[in-house]
Design a protein around this motif. Structure first.
Motif, PDB file in Angstrom:
ATOM      1  N   GLU A 169      21.463  -1.638  47.673  1.00  0.00           N
ATOM      2  CA  GLU A 169      22.521  -0.873  47.025  1.00  0.00           C
ATOM      3  C   GLU A 169      22.936  -1.459  45.686  1.00  0.00           C
ATOM      4  OE1 GLU A 169      22.475  -1.800  50.200  1.00  0.00           O
ATOM      5  OE2 GLU A 169      21.945   0.207  50.943  1.00  0.00           O
ATOM      6  N   ASP A 170      22.582  -2.719  45.429  1.00  0.00           N
ATOM      7  CA  ASP A 170      22.925  -3.351  44.153  1.00  0.00           C
ATOM      8  C   ASP A 170      21.945  -2.985  43.038  1.00  0.00           C
ATOM      9  OD1 ASP A 170      25.225  -4.857  44.935  1.00  0.00           O
ATOM     10  OD2 ASP A 170      23.889  -6.175  46.061  1.00  0.00           O
ATOM     11  N   VAL A 171      20.895  -2.255  43.376  1.00  0.00           N
ATOM     12  CA  VAL A 171      19.871  -1.891  42.399  1.00  0.00           C
ATOM     13  C   VAL A 171      19.850  -0.366  42.255  1.00  0.00           C
ATOM     14  CG1 VAL A 171      17.413  -2.040  41.802  1.00  0.00           C
ATOM     15  CG2 VAL A 171      18.514  -3.901  43.064  1.00  0.00           C
ATOM     16  N   LEU A 172      19.717   0.105  41.021  1.00  0.00           N
ATOM     17  CA  LEU A 172      19.681   1.546  40.783  1.00  0.00           C
ATOM     18  C   LEU A 172      18.565   2.195  41.595  1.00  0.00           C
ATOM     19  CD1 LEU A 172      20.233   1.656  36.919  1.00  0.00           C
ATOM     20  CD2 LEU A 172      21.885   2.138  38.707  1.00  0.00           C
ATOM     21  N   VAL A 173      18.844   3.376  42.123  1.00  0.00           N
ATOM     22  CA  VAL A 173      17.877   4.047  42.990  1.00  0.00           C
ATOM     23  C   VAL A 173      16.562   4.309  42.271  1.00  0.00           C
ATOM     24  CG1 VAL A 173      18.754   6.354  42.415  1.00  0.00           C
ATOM     25  CG2 VAL A 173      17.578   5.966  44.595  1.00  0.00           C
ATOM     26  N   THR A 174      16.619   4.572  40.971  1.00  0.00           N
ATOM     27  CA  THR A 174      15.384   4.815  40.219  1.00  0.00           C
ATOM     28  C   THR A 174      14.501   3.569  40.160  1.00  0.00           C
ATOM     29  OG1 THR A 174      16.645   4.315  38.202  1.00  0.00           O
ATOM     30  CG2 THR A 174      16.328   6.635  38.766  1.00  0.00           C
ATOM     31  N   ILE A 175      15.103   2.400  40.249  1.00  0.00           N
ATOM     32  CA  ILE A 175      14.339   1.160  40.245  1.00  0.00           C
ATOM     33  C   ILE A 175      13.797   0.853  41.632  1.00  0.00           C
ATOM     34  CG2 ILE A 175      14.522  -1.353  39.977  1.00  0.00           C
ATOM     35  CD1 ILE A 175      14.403  -0.012  37.329  1.00  0.00           C
ATOM     36  N   ARG A 176      14.688   0.881  42.629  1.00  0.00           N
ATOM     37  CA  ARG A 176      14.250   0.471  43.970  1.00  0.00           C
ATOM     38  C   ARG A 176      13.244   1.430  44.585  1.00  0.00           C
ATOM     39  NH1 ARG A 176      20.040   1.853  45.514  1.00  0.00           N
ATOM     40  NH2 ARG A 176      19.956   3.703  46.851  1.00  0.00           N
TER      41      ARG A 176
END
Length: 403
Positions: A169-176
């Motif tokens: 959740e600490d990382v943008l969804v587009t990245i993860r």
């Protein structure tokens, strides 16, 4: 010993990374390591990078086109042997094809993200892979994260991205969504203590105390085991709750925490700043002893000063956050004692009378509220709240009930 020996209590993760490093054609180009503080996220990334560059037996070293050699009956260690030169270089931070980004600022800026993208497009100069490790991927904001997206979606053939963050959740969804997720858990305190004894030659009794007090955070455990000042400072922090008997005491404690963190950051940054300034002047061909510098040099010095100030602020925040973690452990132990919880060990076993007094001073609901108050303060610090105001509000919320 294999480089993966540094990953404490992470057998499942070690198996996953060893399998991937041993079969380069099936390698994933982007990885996301998550886990609580002290679980070893950055260690996992570095050891994986070492395994990818490893030239030990059975690794197919030298096959830079992606092909690997199968060695029948190979009994020697697999990828990440820990003995070859590439393994040692990666773990020492000196391998030219492994870039580690460990920012001291609140966010990773777009300019730095662009620099990483350009570097990731180059072919490896010495090793089998070009590896980019971002230890604080949770500090990518919308703009810097979007800068990395293209490289994550369409990486060059021999580039591997490794991102580290506390949670998905600490990382943008587009990245993860473009990364293979590897989750690390909190290692057992006994496993951390065993590592301190084996790796750092710490006395077993001290190692177990440090591992328990650090709540299995390996880096903090090592500091507690080897630094008397760190142990004394922790004792000061854990003694705060019973001293919060008035508004004045609460405000003094808040000021002391801020001052202590500021002094520590200043002492560390002054030596670092002098070294950075001297290196910059030498790179620019300027005279470090000159009383005044040309305008072009002064502009570079101004940017350096701004960066160093940001680093000092971040270090102060990290120091305060570590203190709040220790403070929360006292209320946590008191809550366990007040509710009669069984089968869960105390963190602060060296101060039983203090924990008992705190458990008698609050109701269980009051102890829960105290933990929430500390958690709120930590979130406000992350959101760049003024440290003194945040801590004053927190300490006032922790004042002992009358009677």
């Amino acid at each position: 010993m294999s480089v993966f020996g540094q990953l404490v209590g992470q057998q499942r993760v070690v198996a996953t990374l060893s399998r991937a490093a041993g079969h380069p054609p099936s390698m994933t180009h982007a990885w996301l390591f998550t886990g609580p503080p002290g679980s070893g996220r950055s260690v996992a990334a570095r050891t994986f990078a070492a395994a990818l560059q490893c030239e030990g037996p059975g690794t197919g070293a030298g096959q830079r086109d992606g092909a690997t050699e199968e060695v029948a009956g190979e009994a020697e260690p697999g990828p990440g042997c820990g003995r070859c030169q590439p393994c040692r270089m990666v773990m020492a931070g000196s391998h030219p094809d492994v870039r580690v980004v460990d920012t001291e600022q609140t966010f990773i800026k777009v300019a730095e993200a662009r620099e990483l993208v350009l570097e990731a497009q180059a072919r490896p100069s010495l090793g089998r892979w070009r590896v980019v490790i971002v230890e604080d991927a949770d500090r990518l904001n919308d703009h810097s994260a979007n800068t990395l997206l293209k490289s994550l979606e369409e990486p060059t053939a021999r580039t591997v991205w490794m991102l580290c963050a506390p949670s998905l959740e600490d990382v943008l969804v587009t990245i993860r969504s473009r990364c293979r997720h590897v989750r690390l858990g909190t290692p057992a305190a006994d496993a951390v203590a065993e590592l301190l004894v084996r790796r750092d030659r710490v006395d077993p009794a001290m190692a177990h105390y440090a591992a328990r007090a650090a709540q299995s955070h390996i880096g903090i455990a090592k500091r507690l085991a080897t630094d008397e000042h760190a142990r004394a400072r922790r004792r000061e922090i854990t003694s705060i709750p019973l001293g919060l008997d008035s508004l004045g005491a609460a405000l003094r404690c808040a000021q002391d925490l801020v001052d202590e963190a500021g002094e520590g950051a200043k002492a560390t940054s002054e030596d670092h700043a002098a070294e950075q300034r001297r290196d910059l002047l030498e790179q620019l061909g300027a005279d470090p002893a000159a009383r005044t510098q040309p305008p072009s040099v002064r502009s570079h010095l101004k940017r350096l000063d701004d960066r160093l100030k940001a680093e000092a602020r971040r270090q102060q925040h990290d120091s305060i956050d570590a203190a709040l973690t220790d403070l929360a452990s006292v209320y946590r132990d008191a809550l366990l004692l007040a509710t009669g919880a069984r089968g869960v060990g105390l963190i602060n076993t060296g101060e039983p009378e203090q924990i008992e007094r705190l458990a008698r001073s609050f109701t269980p609901e009051g102890l829960l509220q105290a933990l929430e108050t500390i958690g709120t303060a930590r979130q406000r610090l992350i959101a760049n709240g003024a440290p003194l105001l945040v801590l004053e509000a927190m300490m006032i919320g922790l004042i002992l009930p009358r009677g």
